[in-house]
Write a protein that holds these residues in place. Structure first.
Motif, PDB file in Angstrom:
ATOM      1  N   ASN A 174       3.585   9.083  -3.561  1.00  0.00           N
ATOM      2  CA  ASN A 174       2.511  10.160  -3.883  1.00  0.00           C
ATOM      3  C   ASN A 174       2.764  12.149  -4.711  1.00  0.00           C
ATOM      4  N   ARG A 175       4.437  11.746  -4.771  1.00  0.00           N
ATOM      5  CA  ARG A 175       5.456  12.655  -4.144  1.00  0.00           C
ATOM      6  C   ARG A 175       5.758  12.507  -5.830  1.00  0.00           C
ATOM      7  N   GLU A 176       7.163  13.411  -6.281  1.00  0.00           N
ATOM      8  CA  GLU A 176       6.751  13.213  -7.565  1.00  0.00           C
ATOM      9  C   GLU A 176       8.726  12.649  -7.621  1.00  0.00           C
ATOM     10  N   ALA A 177       8.944  11.811  -8.986  1.00  0.00           N
ATOM     11  CA  ALA A 177       9.485  11.091  -9.017  1.00  0.00           C
ATOM     12  C   ALA A 177      11.281  11.009  -7.558  1.00  0.00           C
ATOM     13  N   GLY A 178      11.015  12.527  -7.870  1.00  0.00           N
ATOM     14  CA  GLY A 178      12.636  12.759  -7.646  1.00  0.00           C
ATOM     15  C   GLY A 178      12.885  12.718  -6.142  1.00  0.00           C
ATOM     16  N   PHE A 179      11.654  12.720  -5.701  1.00  0.00           N
ATOM     17  CA  PHE A 179      11.838  12.956  -3.915  1.00  0.00           C
ATOM     18  C   PHE A 179      12.349  11.079  -3.215  1.00  0.00           C
TER      19      PHE A 179
ATOM     20  N   ARG B 222       8.977   7.700   6.354  1.00  0.00           N
ATOM     21  CA  ARG B 222       8.021   7.038   7.156  1.00  0.00           C
ATOM     22  C   ARG B 222       7.497   6.328   6.188  1.00  0.00           C
ATOM     23  N   ILE B 223       7.971   4.732   6.701  1.00  0.00           N
ATOM     24  CA  ILE B 223       7.577   3.486   5.764  1.00  0.00           C
ATOM     25  C   ILE B 223       6.285   2.724   6.372  1.00  0.00           C
ATOM     26  N   GLY B 224       5.323   3.110   5.270  1.00  0.00           N
ATOM     27  CA  GLY B 224       3.863   1.633   5.668  1.00  0.00           C
ATOM     28  C   GLY B 224       4.117   0.542   4.978  1.00  0.00           C
ATOM     29  N   ILE B 225       3.972  -0.738   5.562  1.00  0.00           N
ATOM     30  CA  ILE B 225       4.035  -1.780   5.342  1.00  0.00           C
ATOM     31  C   ILE B 225       2.098  -2.599   5.352  1.00  0.00           C
ATOM     32  N   GLU B 226       2.277  -3.483   5.039  1.00  0.00           N
ATOM     33  CA  GLU B 226       1.033  -4.166   5.084  1.00  0.00           C
ATOM     34  C   GLU B 226       1.189  -5.318   6.748  1.00  0.00           C
ATOM     35  N   LYS B 227       0.789  -4.962   8.068  1.00  0.00           N
ATOM     36  CA  LYS B 227       0.860  -5.989   9.042  1.00  0.00           C
ATOM     37  C   LYS B 227       1.167  -7.238   8.508  1.00  0.00           C
ATOM     38  N   GLY B 228       1.663  -7.909   8.878  1.00  0.00           N
ATOM     39  CA  GLY B 228       1.611  -9.606   8.784  1.00  0.00           C
ATOM     40  C   GLY B 228       2.691 -10.249   7.402  1.00  0.00           C
ATOM     41  N   VAL B 229       2.900  -9.154   5.941  1.00  0.00           N
ATOM     42  CA  VAL B 229       3.962  -9.724   5.397  1.00  0.00           C
ATOM     43  C   VAL B 229       5.375 -10.216   5.606  1.00  0.00           C
ATOM     44  N   LEU B 230       5.431 -11.344   5.177  1.00  0.00           N
ATOM     45  CA  LEU B 230       7.101 -11.576   6.304  1.00  0.00           C
ATOM     46  C   LEU B 230       7.905 -10.356   5.424  1.00  0.00           C
ATOM     47  N   ILE B 231       7.744 -10.811   4.252  1.00  0.00           N
ATOM     48  CA  ILE B 231       8.872 -10.191   3.535  1.00  0.00           C
ATOM     49  C   ILE B 231       8.867  -8.779   3.419  1.00  0.00           C
ATOM     50  N   SER B 232       8.324  -7.551   3.552  1.00  0.00           N
ATOM     51  CA  SER B 232       8.159  -6.444   4.098  1.00  0.00           C
ATOM     52  C   SER B 232       8.500  -6.012   5.132  1.00  0.00           C
ATOM     53  N   GLU B 233       8.688  -7.001   6.207  1.00  0.00           N
ATOM     54  CA  GLU B 233       8.781  -7.037   7.343  1.00  0.00           C
ATOM     55  C   GLU B 233      10.271  -6.715   7.396  1.00  0.00           C
ATOM     56  N   GLU B 234      10.584  -7.773   6.792  1.00  0.00           N
ATOM     57  CA  GLU B 234      11.852  -8.471   7.041  1.00  0.00           C
ATOM     58  C   GLU B 234      13.127  -6.941   6.179  1.00  0.00           C
ATOM     59  N   MET B 235      12.283  -6.284   5.134  1.00  0.00           N
ATOM     60  CA  MET B 235      13.380  -5.683   3.923  1.00  0.00           C
ATOM     61  C   MET B 235      12.594  -3.877   5.098  1.00  0.00           C
ATOM     62  N   THR B 236      12.476  -4.198   6.349  1.00  0.00           N
ATOM     63  CA  THR B 236      12.177  -2.896   6.690  1.00  0.00           C
ATOM     64  C   THR B 236      13.343  -2.941   7.968  1.00  0.00           C
ATOM     65  N   LYS B 237      13.498  -4.202   8.617  1.00  0.00           N
ATOM     66  CA  LYS B 237      14.019  -4.601   9.961  1.00  0.00           C
ATOM     67  C   LYS B 237      14.561  -2.783  10.164  1.00  0.00           C
ATOM     68  N   GLY B 238      14.568  -3.073  11.179  1.00  0.00           N
ATOM     69  CA  GLY B 238      15.198  -1.763  12.244  1.00  0.00           C
ATOM     70  C   GLY B 238      15.075  -0.277  11.807  1.00  0.00           C
ATOM     71  N   LEU B 239      13.968  -0.343  11.074  1.00  0.00           N
ATOM     72  CA  LEU B 239      13.712   1.449  10.477  1.00  0.00           C
ATOM     73  C   LEU B 239      12.132   1.508  10.676  1.00  0.00           C
ATOM     74  N   ASN B 240      11.838   1.138  11.759  1.00  0.00           N
ATOM     75  CA  ASN B 240      10.256   0.900  12.416  1.00  0.00           C
ATOM     76  C   ASN B 240       9.431   1.804  11.834  1.00  0.00           C
TER      77      ASN B 240
ATOM     78  N   GLN C 237      -3.672   5.806   4.143  1.00  0.00           N
ATOM     79  CA  GLN C 237      -2.610   6.188   4.794  1.00  0.00           C
ATOM     80  C   GLN C 237      -1.484   6.968   3.625  1.00  0.00           C
ATOM     81  N   LEU C 238      -1.361   6.362   2.542  1.00  0.00           N
ATOM     82  CA  LEU C 238      -0.380   6.740   1.443  1.00  0.00           C
ATOM     83  C   LEU C 238      -1.373   8.243   1.484  1.00  0.00           C
ATOM     84  N   ASP C 239      -2.727   8.272   0.287  1.00  0.00           N
ATOM     85  CA  ASP C 239      -3.183   9.231  -0.707  1.00  0.00           C
ATOM     86  C   ASP C 239      -3.007  10.272   0.677  1.00  0.00           C
ATOM     87  N   ALA C 240      -2.866   9.642   2.165  1.00  0.00           N
ATOM     88  CA  ALA C 240      -3.231  11.269   3.395  1.00  0.00           C
ATOM     89  C   ALA C 240      -2.125  12.182   3.423  1.00  0.00           C
ATOM     90  N   GLY C 241      -1.171  11.150   2.763  1.00  0.00           N
ATOM     91  CA  GLY C 241       0.583  11.510   3.043  1.00  0.00           C
ATOM     92  C   GLY C 241       0.723  11.836   4.804  1.00  0.00           C
TER      93      GLY C 241
END
Length: 238
Positions: free
Chosen positions: A103-108, A119-137, A150-154
């Protein structure tokens, strides 16, 4: 829905008749509804009716593998080794592009190397998203709807969602806001339908139908119809 699952699990099958099946599904967001719409149409073409049972995270797969439901709506390839009672169809019925939304400007948006400071948000149970963010909490949320709230709220800087599911969420609920995709797809994944092994005799017919729909372009048309149907449903809720 949970009470329904409990009451019917004692019978050993979720299907009421030979021609009616109940399929596990991860959540019930707009994208899930679109994919479900297409799967319903595919089953109609082979003479079956399906309905859906919604679960959170991996529970959808667990219920299907246990035979409480008759199959799993859509997941990535290769899960039969972990869920041995499920048979993966040979052709995917949806190809998803996983993208970053911000929800930021493109250059952000930072480079992948600096994700640890994001601060990264993912959907619980989506295995691919979990793997892509492994080690990133990453922060885990129960649905795509909650993810974008949550993204819209910042409360998160970026979220990972597919062009189909995330795109429909933005189209239906955040038009005119600053939420946008950024950069190329992180990953392109084909998702497959899985059936419980007790329905092995139905697998060849579904394989043939999906292969035909992909080859003649009808699958894309079905998804266009699904988008329209989901938008109508979203409009009725407002």
């Amino acid at each position: 829905m949970a009470l329904l699952v409990i009451s019917l699990s004692c019978t050993g099958t979720f299907a009421d008749t030979e021609k009616k099946l109940i399929i596990s599904r991860l959540g019930h967001g707009d994208g899930d509804l679109a994919i479900s719409y297409v799967l319903e149409k595919i089953y109609e073409r082979v003479g079956y009716q399906i309905s859906f049972a919604d679960y959170q995270g991996r529970e959808s797969l667990v219920k299907a593998n246990a035979g409480i439901t008759d199959g799993e709506n859509m997941r990535r390839a290769g899960l039969s080794s972990d869920y041995p009672n499920l048979i993966q169809l040979s052709s995917p019925h949806v190809d998803l592009r996983f993208r970053i939304y911000t929800n930021r400007e493109a250059g952000f948006f930072p480079t992948v190397d600096s994700w640890k400071n994001t601060r990264i948000g993912i959907e619980k149970g989506v295995l691919i998203s979990e793997e892509m963010t492994k080690g990133l909490n990453p922060s885990l949320f129960n649905s795509v709807g909650e993810l974008f709230e949550q993204l819209d709220a910042g409360n998160v800087d970026v979220v990972i969602a597919t062009d189909l599911i995330g795109g429909l969420e933005v189209l239906n609920n955040y038009q005119g806001r600053n939420i946008r995709t950024h950069g190329p797809a992180l990953k392109i994944v084909s998702l497959f339908h899985y059936l419980h092994k007790r329905h092995a005799d139905l697998v060849p017919a579904l394989n043939t139908e999906i292969e035909l729909l992909r080859k003649n372009g009808e699958l894309d048309k079905l998804y266009l119809d699904a988008f329209k149907a989901v938008r109508v449903m979203a409009g009725k809720k407002q």
